[in-house]
Motif scaffolding. Structure first.
Motif, PDB file in Angstrom:
ATOM      1  N   THR A 315       0.713  -1.212   0.024  1.00 46.22           N
ATOM      2  CA  THR A 315      -0.147   0.092   0.080  1.00 46.22           C
ATOM      3  C   THR A 315       0.942   1.283   0.090  1.00 46.22           C
ATOM      4  O   THR A 315       1.642   1.242   0.508  1.00 46.22           O
ATOM      5  CB  THR A 315      -0.876  -0.185   1.226  1.00 46.22           C
ATOM      6  N   TYR A 316       0.329   2.240  -0.429  1.00 41.21           N
ATOM      7  CA  TYR A 316       1.079   3.574  -0.443  1.00 41.21           C
ATOM      8  C   TYR A 316      -0.206   4.663  -0.436  1.00 41.21           C
ATOM      9  O   TYR A 316      -0.985   4.438  -1.180  1.00 41.21           O
ATOM     10  CB  TYR A 316       1.979   3.765  -1.785  1.00 41.21           C
ATOM     11  N   ILE A 317       0.220   5.729   0.158  1.00 40.84           N
ATOM     12  CA  ILE A 317      -0.646   6.828   0.349  1.00 40.84           C
ATOM     13  C   ILE A 317      -0.016   8.202  -0.322  1.00 40.84           C
ATOM     14  O   ILE A 317       1.218   8.661   0.371  1.00 40.84           O
ATOM     15  CB  ILE A 317      -1.363   7.219   1.816  1.00 40.84           C
ATOM     16  N   ASP A 318      -0.537   8.617  -1.331  1.00 35.92           N
ATOM     17  CA  ASP A 318      -0.053   9.968  -1.910  1.00 35.92           C
ATOM     18  C   ASP A 318      -0.682  11.101  -1.220  1.00 35.92           C
ATOM     19  O   ASP A 318      -1.734  11.427  -1.528  1.00 35.92           O
ATOM     20  CB  ASP A 318      -0.260   9.823  -3.432  1.00 35.92           C
ATOM     21  N   ILE A 319       0.031  11.606  -0.283  1.00 26.66           N
ATOM     22  CA  ILE A 319      -0.375  12.621   0.249  1.00 26.66           C
ATOM     23  C   ILE A 319      -0.691  13.897  -0.580  1.00 26.66           C
ATOM     24  O   ILE A 319       0.376  14.282  -1.111  1.00 26.66           O
ATOM     25  CB  ILE A 319       0.617  13.191   1.623  1.00 26.66           C
ATOM     26  N   GLY A 320      -1.908  14.522  -0.433  1.00 23.62           N
ATOM     27  CA  GLY A 320      -2.059  15.556  -1.246  1.00 23.62           C
ATOM     28  C   GLY A 320      -2.389  15.146  -2.692  1.00 23.62           C
ATOM     29  O   GLY A 320      -2.559  16.162  -3.469  1.00 23.62           O
TER      30      GLY A 320
END
Length: 335
Positions: A315-320
């Protein structure tokens, strides 16, 4: 003895010595109970519905090592024989099914016995190695690669490829790996899929998937990554062989389990974009994004390396990331 006689007759022999047989249609059986025309050789070799195309045949003989094939063998079924088929020099084994035999599927023994091309066959379920190259010590079994491939033996003990991974990408499979062999030399690689891997960890090859050509550099190495447009399901295994310009085909590589490498979900949560995908443990995963599908994709965030074994979920979260009008994402594998 004419080809027609061979095709329709029944002959029990200890050795076969035929001159200029072209497209003779033979059925060789392990036991004398097969129906229809058949050729029985020592009551052992099993080759069903065999179309053997040769310019000249000099015998199928038997000794303590097994049966010796001297031919260009095409479109045969070789199964349930208690002994291995041992090749003498200069054979072509093309498009055959070689399965469920008691020992090796195909063996090449020993030094000086070279130039045996083993290509696009279906080899599976045999009691020992699918392809077995034997050195001067006469020991059967997997032969380890050596630096720059300087050893000698059957088929010059041609090194086999080393597979790093095989990814199911939907409708095809991406195979990544390397070959170490003679410097500055071109090789043909063939790739196969199997439902199971041998207990040794080295495969056979049931389904031919495709081929690729590589050329080693001055340090004897060639890296490759190829997309094979043949569907392979996750959980199967991919193996490969290498063949040099002199038609020396290697043993099968170690098995690479087929892992699904694909995006599972992409969703927005407030101003962020959450990504989830399947990948292989221990490999470097890099998330990239662009403003359009055909745009320039750039790496974002840190490289992701996850522990464990086999197929895992990353998983990965692309902040903004959700604040932009459009973003397109993809995953890339590093070393």
């Amino acid at each position: 003895m004419s080809a027609a006689q061979i095709a329709t007759g029944e002959i029990a022999v200890g050795q076969l010595d035929l001159e200029y047989v072209v497209a003779a249609r033979l059925t060789l059986v392990a036991h004398a109970h097969a129906r229809g025309a058949r050729l029985t050789v020592n009551g052992h070799v099993a080759v069903n519905d065999a179309a053997i195309r040769v310019g000249r045949v000099h015998g199928i003989t038997r000794d303590r090592r097994g049966f010796h094939v001297h031919a260009v063998a095409m479109i045969n079924v070789i199964e349930m024989a208690p002994e291995r088929a041992v090749l003498d020099a200069g054979n072509t084994i093309l498009g055959n099914t070689i399965q469920s035999n008691g020992q090796s599927g195909v063996a090449v023994c020993c030094a000086g016995v070279t130039n045996n091309l083993v290509r696009q066959n279906s080899i599976s379920g045999n009691g020992a190695a699918g392809i077995d190259l034997v050195g001067s010590n006469g020991v059967y079994g997997v032969t380890a690669n050596d630096p720059c491939d300087t050893d000698t033996g059957g088929n010059d003990l041609q090194n086999f490829p080393v597979l790093n991974y095989a990814f199911d990408v939907g409708g095809g499979v991406i195979v990544n790996g390397s070959l170490n062999s003679h410097a500055n030399t071109s090789y043909r690689l063939e790739f196969f899929a199997s439902d199971v891997c041998s207990g040794s960890g080295y495969g056979q090859g049931k389904t031919f998937l495709g081929s690729a050509n590589v050329t080693t550099d001055g340090s004897c190495n060639a890296n490759f990554q190829t997309l094979l447009n043949s569907p392979v399901a996750s959980g199967q295994f991919v193996t490969a062989t290498a063949t040099d310009p002199n038609n020396n085909t290697s043993e099968f590589s170690a098995c690479a389990p087929v892992i699904a490498f694909r995006l599972l979900s992409i969703k927005r949560q407030e101003n962020d974009v959450h990504l989830m995908w399947t990948t292989l443990a221990g490999k470097t995963n890099i998330v990239q994004r662009a403003f359009s599908p055909g745009g320039s994709f750039a790496d974002i965030g840190p490289m992701i390396i996850l522990g464990g074994t086999g197929q895992i979920t990353a998983t990965y979260i692309d902040i903004g990331g959700a604040t932009a009008t459009n973003y397109y994402y993809r995953m890339r594998l590093g070393p």
